[in-house]
Design a protein around this motif. Structure first.
Motif, short mmCIF file in Angstrom:
data_model
loop_
_atom_site.label_atom_id
_atom_site.label_comp_id
_atom_site.label_asym_id
_atom_site.label_seq_id
_atom_site.Cartn_x
_atom_site.Cartn_y
_atom_site.Cartn_z
N THR A 188 3.43 -13.90 1.07
CA THR A 188 4.31 -13.13 0.17
C THR A 188 3.69 -12.87 -1.20
OG1 THR A 188 5.37 -15.18 -0.58
CG2 THR A 188 6.38 -14.00 1.30
N SER A 189 2.47 -13.33 -1.42
CA SER A 189 1.88 -13.09 -2.75
C SER A 189 0.36 -13.04 -2.66
CB SER A 189 2.30 -14.18 -3.74
OG SER A 189 1.71 -13.95 -5.00
N VAL A 190 -0.22 -11.95 -3.23
CA VAL A 190 -1.67 -11.82 -3.30
C VAL A 190 -2.01 -11.03 -4.57
CG1 VAL A 190 -1.75 -9.65 -1.98
CG2 VAL A 190 -3.75 -11.14 -2.05
N GLY A 206 0.56 -11.20 -7.93
CA GLY A 206 1.74 -11.47 -7.10
C GLY A 206 2.23 -10.31 -6.28
N TYR A 207 1.33 -9.45 -5.86
CA TYR A 207 1.76 -8.36 -4.97
C TYR A 207 2.21 -8.99 -3.64
CZ TYR A 207 1.21 -4.82 -1.33
OH TYR A 207 1.40 -4.03 -0.21
N ASP A 208 3.36 -8.52 -3.14
CA ASP A 208 3.96 -9.04 -1.89
C ASP A 208 3.58 -8.13 -0.74
OD1 ASP A 208 5.42 -10.04 0.17
OD2 ASP A 208 7.38 -9.82 -0.81
N PRO A 209 2.71 -8.60 0.20
CA PRO A 209 2.27 -7.76 1.31
C PRO A 209 3.15 -7.90 2.55
CG PRO A 209 0.97 -9.74 1.25
CD PRO A 209 1.96 -9.88 0.14
N ALA A 210 4.39 -8.34 2.33
CA ALA A 210 5.27 -8.65 3.47
C ALA A 210 5.50 -7.44 4.37
CB ALA A 210 6.61 -9.19 2.98
N ILE A 211 5.45 -6.26 3.80
CA ILE A 211 5.74 -5.07 4.62
C ILE A 211 4.52 -4.62 5.42
CG2 ILE A 211 7.51 -4.29 2.99
CD1 ILE A 211 5.47 -2.20 2.02
#
Length: 356
Positions: A299-301, A340-345
């Protein structure tokens, strides 16, 4: 027996005036202590030396050297008698020469006419002109009392007043003369005003001060550098904020520059028109970094981009698979980071990161 008279010609002083002149009377000292002899005398005038005047009963007109012989006719008491040839001279007429003052010229003028008048008005002889004591041109023929040197080039003269002297050579009937201080002319050379042109180049931001720093004047030698050391004033225009300054600007933007060239003995101080120039932005290259691979469900990169060269300003917008992610991030030291970019999608696999 008849007596023979000793005839003496009475010689005076003669100066050329355009009329016939010379001795016209005689005396005989033996007759009453210098009385006029009996009878009416006749005269024969002849030129001598370089004076050409064939023998004539008419007195000569032109200046020169002559002899005259008088003959007194006889009567009941006297024989016909003739004088010895008697010399006399007709002198040249005195002249005065005046050099005219031409209309003032501007420094850099290449042609002006110089004129002198000779009084009275001879038709002969020449005038040599001098400017500041130096002969200029060739001797000019006098006609009707006037001589003109056409097309004198005053290019060697500096700004200011210059003395013109005219020297008349004289001729057979008129004496030589030179313009004196009260009859000298003045050639006034006024200062010229330079047309200053700022030389504009191409400028790209590199962190240093830059902009136009040279000028030319097309009127001076076809584009040579004007006299004096120019000064410059640079001012920002449009949205570029740069108060007027003698220091060239550093930042990219639009500006004007005005150059001033100081005057000297030949030129007035002159200022250019405000001249536009631009400092263009420096080209950059942006590289988006590839973060460490993550596992689906993370969820965070952090996404990072580097900009070369290393600006301290501006922002980077990140895109993943063509879609913008997060807000624009400030660039500092050539680097921008979206934390904190969220790559969940994102699905499992490779995804393209673009940085703008």
């Amino acid at each position: 027996n008849k007596s023979t008279e000793t005839v003496t010609v009475n010689v005076g002083t003669y100066t050329y005036d355009g009329s016939s002149q010379g001795p016209t009377t005689v005396t005989d000292p033996a007759v009453g202590g210098g009385n006029v002899p009996t009878g009416t005398p006749t005269f024969v005038y002849t030129g001598t030396g370089s004076t050409v005047y064939p023998s004539s009963s008419t007195p000569p007109t032109n200046a020169g050297t002559y002899t005259v012989t008088a003959t007194v006719p006889g009567d009941g008491n006297y024989n016909t008698s003739t004088s010895t040839p008697t010399s006399f001279t007709i002198g040249a007429e005195a002249t005065s020469t005046t050099a005219s003052s031409p209309t003032p010229v501007t420094y850099g003028t290449t042609s002006v006419n110089l004129t002198a008048s000779v009084s009275p008005t001879p038709d002969g002889g020449t005038v040599q002109f001098y400017v500041d004591g130096i002969p200029v041109g060739t001797p000019q023929t006098v006609s009707g009392g006037t001589a003109t040197l056409t097309g004198y080039d005053p290019a060697t003269l500096t700004g200011g007043s210059h003395t013109i002297i005219a020297v008349y050579s004289g001729d057979n009937n008129f004496s030589t003369s030179t313009s004196n201080p009260s009859n000298n002319g003045t050639l006034t050379v006024n200062k010229s005003t330079e047309t200053v042109t700022v030389n504009v180049g191409t400028y790209t931001y590199d962190g240093s001060s830059q902009g136009p720093t040279t000028v030319t004047d097309p009127a001076v030698g076809g584009g040579n550098v004007p006299t004096g050391t120019p000064t410059f004033v640079y001012t920002g225009t449009g949205s570029t904020v740069y108060p007027s300054s003698s220091t060239p600007p550093t930042n990219a933007g639009t500006y004007t520059v005005t150059a001033t060239v100081p005057g000297d003995g030949n030129y007035n101080t002159s200022t250019s028109t405000p001249t536009s120039f631009t400092i263009g932005a420096e080209a950059t290259s942006t590289t988006a970094s590839s973060p460490t691979p993550v596992t689906y469900g993370t969820t965070s990169v952090n996404l990072t981009a580097s900009v070369s060269p290393t600006p301290d300003g501006g922002t980077v917008q990140f895109y993943v698979d063509g879609n913008s992610v997060g807000a624009p991030q400030n660039v500092s030291g050539g680097t921008a980071t979206l934390t904190g970019y969220d790559p969940a999608i994102l699905t499992a696999g490779n995804h393209t990161i673009k940085a703008v």
